[in-house]
Design a protein around this motif. Sequence first.
Motif: not given
Length: 451
Positions: A148-149, A156-158, A304-305, A355-356
């Motif tokens: 799901t994550g 984020m990629l969008g 990535f995070g 990332a965090l």
Amino acid sequence: MMRTVDATEVINRDKLSPLQWLVFVLGFLVFFCDGLDTGIIGFIAPALLDAWKITKPELAPVLSAALIGMSIGAILSGPLSDKFGRKGVIVLTCCLFSIFTILCGFASSVTELSIFRFVTGVGLGAAMPNISTIVSEYMPARRKAFLTGLAGCGFMLGISCGGLMTAYMLEGMGWAKVIIIGGLIPLALVVVLVLKMPESTQYLIKHGKSEQAKRILEKVQGAPFAAGTELVLPKSEAQGNDNPVSLVLGKYLFGSSMMWLCCFMSLLVFYLLTSWMPTILKTAGFSTQQFSFIAAIFPFGGVFGATLMGWYMDKLNPTTVIKYSYLAAVALFVVAGLVSNSIVLLGIVIFLIGALLAGAQSSLLPLAALLYPSVCRAVGVSWMHGIGRIGAILGAFFGSLIFKFNLDLSAIFFVLAIPTLISCLALWLKGRNEGTDQPATATVTDSVQAQ
């Protein structure tokens, strides 16, 4: 002879079926389009200021209009989704934000653009929590948080792709054509959703549509059910005829309120950065390609995070994983303030903050899905998202105050560490209330049972 089958056991297979992969991919694409249309206005903001000869405070209503719409869309869509189904709400809201994003490209004034962005926001805000809900309901329990994550990484990629698209297309095509392209992409996805997206089987069973659920689950397991099979849900999903809203505001009130506070503060920081970072960096003297690149790698770090956090959320206590991510982000905001004069070091630190912070923000959706049973999951996830969006609205407005008080880059990063710390504390309180000081294996089991 009547035979009962637990529908969730069919979903909880070791290997994902082609249908489950389809739901995952469609979920990822909806998140991607949501992120693309959410972030693109921030990236075109400097060009809009120049084209319309307006001031930065005058642009604030445009940036915040969509966020207000998002909050309203998220809050309204949860009860509608739990009552009328996930798929219909997702298709309708994706269509809504696609069409009005295209209309933004034809706006000729701040007022017009603000209205179009508000309606766009209603669609964006409703789509994200509901697609997260349906993806979580199709993923097996032992990989639910991770998958799901991972689908949520599309958001984020969008945003990152919106930044890269703007960096290389803005000067040649102009802001209007860039935003129109951003609306055409999700409009094509709507057709695929109508044809291919299945309804939630848990929703179908709870609303007396077991035959429909059977046909879907037969595709998941790759074989038909025996004659006389009756689908049932586990006891943890059976909440009688309780109203979804009363469950969220009753049994799950403390956990909900801490999730609301965490999401509120997290989105305040996230949207201040995504909405105003290009303009802030331009004011600080960065070139168009430099500020577009730095602004784009912030949400890209979240990809990535969120992927890493989702993996650990299935292995360790999910609340604890996200809590420490926010705590580490606090420290990195302080570091960013200290290295803001170096473009290279600032870029690295912004990526790590993404990332965090952005990763943790994405992970709040699967965390909320783990908190609630299916009968009130759409309400719980959507309300967390909707109330959190109020923080996003304030973030967009606070961005304009940065210029009013003439804060430099270092001071901005130091200030942003404060609401990030509050997000961490909210999850700490949630964890204490749930008693999360237990072995990792027990935590995973409890998280699954809590659904």
